[in-house]
Design an enzyme around this catalytic site. Structure first.
Site, short mmCIF file in Angstrom:
data_model
loop_
_atom_site.label_atom_id
_atom_site.label_comp_id
_atom_site.label_asym_id
_atom_site.label_seq_id
_atom_site.Cartn_x
_atom_site.Cartn_y
_atom_site.Cartn_z
N THR A 21 -3.06 0.60 -3.96
CA THR A 21 -2.79 -0.49 -5.23
C THR A 21 -3.84 -1.70 -5.31
O THR A 21 -3.79 -2.11 -6.58
CB THR A 21 -1.45 -0.98 -4.52
OG1 THR A 21 -0.34 -0.16 -4.77
CG2 THR A 21 -0.83 -2.30 -5.73
N ASP A 65 -4.49 7.36 -4.15
CA ASP A 65 -3.26 6.88 -3.77
C ASP A 65 -2.96 7.52 -2.18
O ASP A 65 -3.35 8.51 -2.17
CB ASP A 65 -1.94 7.31 -4.73
CG ASP A 65 -0.58 6.39 -4.23
OD1 ASP A 65 -0.29 6.58 -3.23
OD2 ASP A 65 -0.19 6.02 -5.24
N SER A 66 -2.82 6.65 -1.56
CA SER A 66 -2.87 6.86 -0.15
C SER A 66 -1.67 7.92 0.43
O SER A 66 -1.77 8.46 1.43
CB SER A 66 -3.01 5.61 0.91
OG SER A 66 -1.54 5.07 1.04
N THR A 97 -1.47 1.23 1.04
CA THR A 97 -0.47 0.72 2.17
C THR A 97 0.27 1.85 2.61
O THR A 97 0.71 1.88 3.84
CB THR A 97 0.47 -0.60 1.77
OG1 THR A 97 1.22 -0.05 0.58
CG2 THR A 97 -0.56 -1.65 1.41
N ASP A 98 0.67 2.76 1.80
CA ASP A 98 1.62 3.91 2.20
C ASP A 98 1.28 4.50 3.49
O ASP A 98 2.17 4.80 4.45
CB ASP A 98 1.83 4.84 0.97
CG ASP A 98 2.66 4.20 -0.13
OD1 ASP A 98 3.37 3.00 0.02
OD2 ASP A 98 2.64 4.79 -1.17
#
Ligand code: ASP
Length: 351
Positions: A21, A65-66, A97-98
């Site tokens: 993000t 995106d993680s 962060t995921d």
């Protein structure tokens, strides 16, 4: 590789951008957030230029995106740090962060004898948004990655997550909130540092290498044949058997209740015994947010122990996964893997 103009060359920091993000922007075509170019992040944080550090950056391609993170990224990050180890005093990894807690955990096991900081950070709001938490997180991470004591040794030679003014050991952290800026917690180990007006380091909690002059060992072989079985009321023999006895797994992490308890029914223990006897490594971690497995308190826990299940103590599931990938990649004999699982290797468990 790009450079930020700075006022001196006291410390050299490598910013490694993987995505997340922090670097996302709304894509009007799909009306959703998508990662964008790293140079745009740096334009949003001119404060970095005020540090008397040399700050270089490296961007992974593609930036992701993680949720799309794979162990191959952990290998690539470890390889990059290995290649650049002598050139930089610290490394800051921008990451979604995921899955940040998974990545920080895995990398903590993949680098043995670390003498420099490796700080993962990211944000809940993209860096281009006025209320973003990304600037604060990035600036604090860079400062911590560059911090050294009077002898020139890194203040925090560990793999960490820095988020919302708290520095946590990476293999102790969990993402616990998808809304708040305080997205991570380290329930079983206190913060290594807290950033207020000053950054206060909890020196006695920070791990230090046995030999500051030795180069770390970079472990880049992972064996990912690991599954996770979360116990719940109503779980069926079919599900337990499918996960525990699959030919595709070498190890299974069982997320148990409370202090490490699971159903005491015969069918359950029979499958656990069968899996263990057929050579599966089974590790017991708790579903609780905080606290430890103790397989000696309750009869149900004792039965697991007798069936050959290994105690995961107060490990997070994220850390257990990274530790198993690393150990299985290095070691063939199950007995040695089991012994190492019950050994504190990087500050990941308290015994
Ligand atoms: N989905 C994003 C990611 O993990 C969320 C974030 O970065 O906060 O890449």
């Amino acid at each position: 590789m790009s450079h930020i103009t700075s006022t001196g060359t006291k410390s050299a920091i490598l910013l490694i951008y993987t995505g997340g993000t922090i670097g996302m922007k709304e894509d009007p075509a799909i009306q959703a957030l998508r990662p964008f170019n790293f140079s745009q992040i740096l334009e949003e944080v001119p404060e970095l230029g005020k540090f008397a550090y040399r700050i270089d950056s490296y961007t992974f391609d593609p930036i992701i995106d993680s949720s799309d993170v794979e162990p191959s990224l952990w290998i690539a990050i470890t390889e990059l740090i290995e290649q650049k180890y002598d050139e930089y005093d610290g490394f800051v990894i921008l990451h979604g962060t995921d899955t940040m807690a998974y990545s920080a955990s895995a990398v903590s096991f993949m680098i043995e004898g670390l003498t420099k900081p490796v700080i993962f950070t990211g944000s809940q709001l993209p860096i281009g948004i006025p209320r973003t938490d990304g600037k604060e997180n990035l600036i604090s991470s860079v400062e911590i990655a560059a911090a050294r004591d009077s002898e020139g040794h890194a203040l925090v030679p560990e793999v960490c997550i820095c988020f919302d003014n708290i520095l946590m050991r990476g293999n102790r952290a969990l993402k616990i909130n998808s809304d708040h800026f305080r997205a991570f917690r380290s329930p079983n180990y206190p913060p290594l540092a807290e950033a207020g007006i000053n950054i206060r380091y909890n020196q006695q909690l920070i791990r230090r290498p046995d030999n500051w002059n030795a180069r770390p060992i970079f472990h880049k072989t992972l064996d990912t044949r690991v599954s996770i079985l979360k116990i719940h009321p109503g779980i069926t023999p079919q599900i337990v058997r499918t996960i525990l006895c699959s030919n595709d797994t070498r190890a299974v992490i069982i997320e148990t209740y409370g202090a490490g308890n699971a159903p005491s029914k015969d069918w359950f223990l029979d499958i656990v015994r069968e899996a263990s006897e057929s050579g599966k490594i089974i590790l017991d971690v708790t579903q609780c947010l905080a606290g430890s497995v103790n397989m000696d308190i309750y009869a149900t826990g004792k039965c697991l122990k007798e069936a050959g299940v290994v105690n995961g103590y107060d490990s997070t599931t994220e850390s257990a996964l990274g530790k198993l990938f690393y150990l299985l990649g290095e070691i063939q004999e199950n007995a040695t893997v089991k012994k190492m699982l019950e050994t504190d290797l990087r500050g990941e468990i308290s015994k």
